[in-house]
Design an enzyme around this catalytic site. Structure first.
Site, PDB file in Angstrom:
ATOM      1  N   ARG A  46      -0.317   8.665  13.678  1.00 23.60           N
ATOM      2  CA  ARG A  46       0.610   7.981  12.761  1.00 23.60           C
ATOM      3  C   ARG A  46       1.025   8.799  11.545  1.00 23.60           C
ATOM      4  O   ARG A  46       0.557   9.881  11.302  1.00 23.60           O
ATOM      5  CB  ARG A  46      -0.003   6.662  12.303  1.00 23.60           C
ATOM      6  CG  ARG A  46      -1.316   6.752  11.564  1.00 23.60           C
ATOM      7  CD  ARG A  46      -1.783   5.347  11.113  1.00 23.60           C
ATOM      8  NE  ARG A  46      -3.078   5.385  10.464  1.00 23.60           N
ATOM      9  CZ  ARG A  46      -4.233   5.186  11.081  1.00 23.60           C
ATOM     10  NH1 ARG A  46      -4.266   4.919  12.367  1.00 23.60           N
ATOM     11  NH2 ARG A  46      -5.374   5.250  10.404  1.00 23.60           N
ATOM     12  N   ASP A  47       1.927   8.172  10.795  1.00 15.63           N
ATOM     13  CA  ASP A  47       2.388   8.589   9.462  1.00 15.63           C
ATOM     14  C   ASP A  47       3.253   9.856   9.481  1.00 15.63           C
ATOM     15  O   ASP A  47       2.938  10.861   8.842  1.00 15.63           O
ATOM     16  CB  ASP A  47       1.197   8.745   8.499  1.00 15.63           C
ATOM     17  CG  ASP A  47       0.304   7.519   8.451  1.00 15.63           C
ATOM     18  OD1 ASP A  47       0.784   6.427   8.803  1.00 15.63           O
ATOM     19  OD2 ASP A  47      -0.879   7.646   8.066  1.00 15.63           O
ATOM     20  N   GLU A  69      -5.036  10.686   7.221  1.00 10.98           N
ATOM     21  CA  GLU A  69      -3.816   9.880   7.246  1.00 10.98           C
ATOM     22  C   GLU A  69      -2.747  10.512   6.352  1.00 10.98           C
ATOM     23  O   GLU A  69      -3.037  11.361   5.517  1.00 10.98           O
ATOM     24  CB  GLU A  69      -4.121   8.460   6.725  1.00 10.98           C
ATOM     25  CG  GLU A  69      -5.217   7.751   7.501  1.00 10.98           C
ATOM     26  CD  GLU A  69      -5.488   6.334   7.005  1.00 10.98           C
ATOM     27  OE1 GLU A  69      -5.597   5.435   7.846  1.00 10.98           O
ATOM     28  OE2 GLU A  69      -5.601   6.117   5.789  1.00 10.98           O
ATOM     29  N   PHE A 105       4.317   0.844  10.189  1.00  8.34           N
ATOM     30  CA  PHE A 105       3.366   1.579   9.362  1.00  8.34           C
ATOM     31  C   PHE A 105       4.072   2.707   8.602  1.00  8.34           C
ATOM     32  O   PHE A 105       5.290   2.847   8.637  1.00  8.34           O
ATOM     33  CB  PHE A 105       2.223   2.108  10.240  1.00  8.34           C
ATOM     34  CG  PHE A 105       1.058   1.149  10.389  1.00  8.34           C
ATOM     35  CD1 PHE A 105       1.187  -0.213  10.128  1.00  8.34           C
ATOM     36  CD2 PHE A 105      -0.188   1.622  10.793  1.00  8.34           C
ATOM     37  CE1 PHE A 105       0.104  -1.091  10.266  1.00  8.34           C
ATOM     38  CE2 PHE A 105      -1.285   0.755  10.935  1.00  8.34           C
ATOM     39  CZ  PHE A 105      -1.143  -0.588  10.670  1.00  8.34           C
ATOM     40  N   SER A 106       3.267   3.540   7.977  1.00  7.90           N
ATOM     41  CA  SER A 106       3.811   4.521   7.028  1.00  7.90           C
ATOM     42  C   SER A 106       4.686   5.590   7.676  1.00  7.90           C
ATOM     43  O   SER A 106       4.525   5.918   8.855  1.00  7.90           O
ATOM     44  CB  SER A 106       2.671   5.187   6.275  1.00  7.90           C
ATOM     45  OG  SER A 106       2.175   4.285   5.322  1.00  7.90           O
ATOM     46  N   ASN A 149       0.842  -1.196   0.000  1.00  9.17           N
ATOM     47  CA  ASN A 149       0.000   0.000   0.000  1.00  9.17           C
ATOM     48  C   ASN A 149       0.877   1.245   0.000  1.00  9.17           C
ATOM     49  O   ASN A 149       1.702   1.370  -0.925  1.00  9.17           O
ATOM     50  CB  ASN A 149      -1.121  -0.044   1.046  1.00  9.17           C
ATOM     51  CG  ASN A 149      -0.717  -0.291   2.472  1.00  9.17           C
ATOM     52  OD1 ASN A 149      -0.233  -1.348   2.809  1.00  9.17           O
ATOM     53  ND2 ASN A 149      -0.934   0.669   3.350  1.00  9.17           N
ATOM     54  N   ASP A 150       0.728   2.148   0.912  1.00 11.79           N
ATOM     55  CA  ASP A 150       1.327   3.487   0.787  1.00 11.79           C
ATOM     56  C   ASP A 150       2.799   3.519   0.384  1.00 11.79           C
ATOM     57  O   ASP A 150       3.612   2.778   0.945  1.00 11.79           O
ATOM     58  CB  ASP A 150       1.267   4.221   2.128  1.00 11.79           C
ATOM     59  CG  ASP A 150      -0.049   4.086   2.843  1.00 11.79           C
ATOM     60  OD1 ASP A 150      -0.994   3.541   2.276  1.00 11.79           O
ATOM     61  OD2 ASP A 150      -0.104   4.528   4.009  1.00 11.79           O
ATOM     62  N   GLN A 153       4.658   0.382   2.097  1.00 18.15           N
ATOM     63  CA  GLN A 153       3.963  -0.530   3.000  1.00 18.15           C
ATOM     64  C   GLN A 153       3.886  -1.883   2.315  1.00 18.15           C
ATOM     65  O   GLN A 153       3.406  -1.991   1.178  1.00 18.15           O
ATOM     66  CB  GLN A 153       2.555  -0.001   3.310  1.00 18.15           C
ATOM     67  CG  GLN A 153       2.541   1.131   4.314  1.00 18.15           C
ATOM     68  CD  GLN A 153       2.939   0.637   5.688  1.00 18.15           C
ATOM     69  OE1 GLN A 153       2.151   0.053   6.394  1.00 18.15           O
ATOM     70  NE2 GLN A 153       4.196   0.869   6.080  1.00 18.15           N
TER      71      GLN A 153
HETATM   72  C1  FRU Z   1      -2.950   4.627   4.861  1.00 17.24           C
HETATM   73  C2  FRU Z   1      -2.632   3.825   6.100  1.00 17.24           C
HETATM   74  C3  FRU Z   1      -1.726   4.610   7.028  1.00 17.24           C
HETATM   75  C4  FRU Z   1      -1.011   3.530   7.773  1.00 17.24           C
HETATM   76  C5  FRU Z   1      -0.838   2.466   6.724  1.00 17.24           C
HETATM   77  C6  FRU Z   1      -0.859   1.059   7.256  1.00 17.24           C
HETATM   78  O1  FRU Z   1      -3.273   3.859   3.761  1.00 17.24           O
HETATM   79  O2  FRU Z   1      -3.828   3.444   6.750  1.00 17.24           O
HETATM   80  O3  FRU Z   1      -2.399   5.531   7.843  1.00 17.24           O
HETATM   81  O4  FRU Z   1       0.207   3.955   8.300  1.00 17.24           O
HETATM   82  O5  FRU Z   1      -1.887   2.640   5.797  1.00 17.24           O
HETATM   83  O6  FRU Z   1      -0.515   0.147   6.254  1.00 17.24           O
END
Ligand code: FRU
Length: 496
Positions: free
Chosen positions: A146-147, A197, A80-81, A21-22, A39
């Site tokens: 987060r992030d 996010e 996570f991100s 993902n991200d 991710q």
């Molecule tokens: C966004 C998210 C972030 C998080 C990550 C987890 O897509 O939900 O907020 O860090 O994906 O994989």
């Protein structure tokens, strides 16, 4: 890990196998190499055990997959991100004898708390050592914090990080990237959805600005999900001003970054000088509404793809003041030099390109000038069909040309995957004074459309039973004096 599957994008980044993902940790190093972390769940084709995968590239199209950069310490603590920076001046003290030390900031996601951690790399981002003093930033008991995205501002580091459920971006500062002090909050603006996010804050060139002071603006970019207007996830942005501690948006307008459904969690590269006239971003081309259900995992062992690398800057004096321009970054790297078909004065007729001898990746480029909206018929339009000669599936789209033009794209006639949220038809609108342009990039299971010199962009994934291999494009009802120029190019596969 083969890139041959019928849905496998040929010039977009996707991981050899597993779920992505991200985009994370994106930075440009001093040797000119772009680093993309992401991710990554290497254990399954749905989200789960989140790691940071890693790939490098000189041109953002030819990627080399690298070993996993960050792995969780245990089964209830995911990575996570987050983001990465180069600590050229060794502000952190981690890099006594080098100017290319890399620091990664990420969220340590545990069931009871999300905190921010860092890891540092002595070998230009290949491998990381987790800082023993982690977490570096913590709000006790907060499970939705987060992030972190970090950058250098004049004499200090700045972190933007999301208080997800409060629709608030925290801005923190630090002299050494380790100890962080709260500076300010950026609170609800525009869309909230259910969560905010992946915030980014980046200095943006303003088109025609020349790069000097007052000729750049800052951009806050926030990803919202669930609850986007089209369902699920989307990015929104705010142009504004930043003084090192506080961000102030120019207005309260909600500006949505993409009119499709598959562009989320965009990140901007660290290390691109605003004086180059662009910033560069990459998004995750999917949607949390259905990302775990798309069919590539079961069929081909990989799940999700990144968007094209995008050239970004701000354009002023659009209908809504500042608009974020998003265009393919240097598409010439992968574009055949001569078009398969091209016509610089098409008139009210149709052009057809047979692309079956290519890799299933191609570009449609349309430019119309000399439009006189006061005399146009109400049916004036430019339409395209991107279809499969074998299955007759198609993606269609076009523009109804008027002062307030409507543009659309439609994936409903694609039959390889069915899901209740795999909605099909999307549209946007913009003002046409005397010209219209759009580019459509097709790559096996992803289509991206860029219009009005990048003022609009739409990203969609789709899963056809057979490869799309034919383009038809035509205009009707255009005024005499309008000049229609169309070209279709093959795009080259970049994966070995
Ligand atoms: C966004 C998210 C972030 C998080 C990550 C987890 O897509 O939900 O907020 O860090 O994906 O994989």
């Amino acid at each position: 890990g083969s890139y041959d599957g019928k849905w496998r994008p040929q010039l977009h980044f996707s991981a050899p196998r597993g779920f992505i993902n991200d985009p994370n940790g994106m930075y440009l190093d001093a040797t000119g190499t772009y680093h993309l972390y992401y991710q990554y769940n290497p254990l399954d084709t749905i989200a789960g055990t989140q790691h940071w995968g890693h790939a490098t590239s000189q041109d953002l199209y030819n990627w080399t997959n690298q070993p996993i950069a960050l792995a969780p310490n245990n089964a209830s603590s995911f990575i996570f991100s987050g983001s990465a920076v180069v600590d050229v001046n060794n502000t952190s003290g981690f890099f006594p004898n080098q100017t290319n030390g890399v620091i990664a900031f990420y969220t340590i996601a545990q069931p009871t708390e999300q905190t921010q951690g860092l890891a540092y790399s002595h070998d230009n981002g290949q491998s990381f050592i987790k800082y023993p003093g982690n977490p570096i930033l913590r709000i006790p008991g907060d499970v939705n914090f987060r992030d972190p995205k970090v950058f250098w501002y004049e004499h200090h580091w700045v972190m933007v990080v999301s208080y997800v459920l409060e629709f608030t971006v925290g801005i923190y500062t630090s002299p050494n990237a380790i100890t962080w002090t709260f500076a300010s909050n950026f609170t609800p603006h525009g869309l909230t959805g259910n969560q905010w996010e992946c915030p980014n804050l980046v200095e943006m060139p303003v088109e025609g600005g020349g790069g000097g002071e007052d000729e750049t603006m800052w951009l806050m970019y926030i990803s919202v999900q669930p609850g986007a207007p089209l369902g699920g996830s989307i990015g929104q942005y705010y142009p504004g001003r930043f003084n090192g501690t506080h961000f102030e948006a120019v207005d309260a307008v909600a500006r949505i970054a993409d009119w499709g459904k598959d562009n989320y969690a965009s990140q901007f590269f660290y290390g691109i000088d605003v004086a180059t006239g662009e910033q560069i971003s990459v998004g995750w081309a999917s949607n949390w509404q259905y990302t775990n259900y798309v069919p590539t995992g079961p069929a081909e062992g990989w799940q999700s793809v990144m968007t094209l690398p995008r050239t970004n800057y701000l354009r002023n004096a659009t209908r809504l003041g500042y608009t974020l321009v998003s265009l393919p970054h240097n598409i010439d790297v992968v574009r055949a030099s001569a078009p398969v078909v091209g016509n610089t004065s098409l008139g009210n007729s149709t052009l057809r390109a047979d692309l079956a001898d290519g890799d299933g990746a191609f570009l449609l480029d349309v430019n119309v000038t000399g439009i006189n909206t006061t005399v146009l018929s109400s049916s004036a339009s430019v339409n395209f069909t991107i279809s499969s000669s074998k299955s007759r599936e198609s993606i269609t789209g076009g523009t109804l040309v008027a002062t307030d033009s409507t543009q659309w794209i439609d994936r409903r006639n694609i039959r390889g995957w069915d899901h209740p949220f795999n909605t099909g038809r999307f549209s946007t609108s913009f003002v046409v004074t005397n010209s219209l342009d759009f580019q459509v990039v097709v790559d096996r299971s992803i289509v991206e459309m860029f219009s009005q010199r990048g003022e609009r962009s739409a990203t969609l994934v789709y899963y056809p039973e057979e490869l799309l291999d034919t383009v038809q494009v035509g205009t009707k009802g255009m005024n005499s004096g309008a000049r229609v120029s169309v070209a279709v190019y093959q795009l080259r596969r970049t994966w070995p």
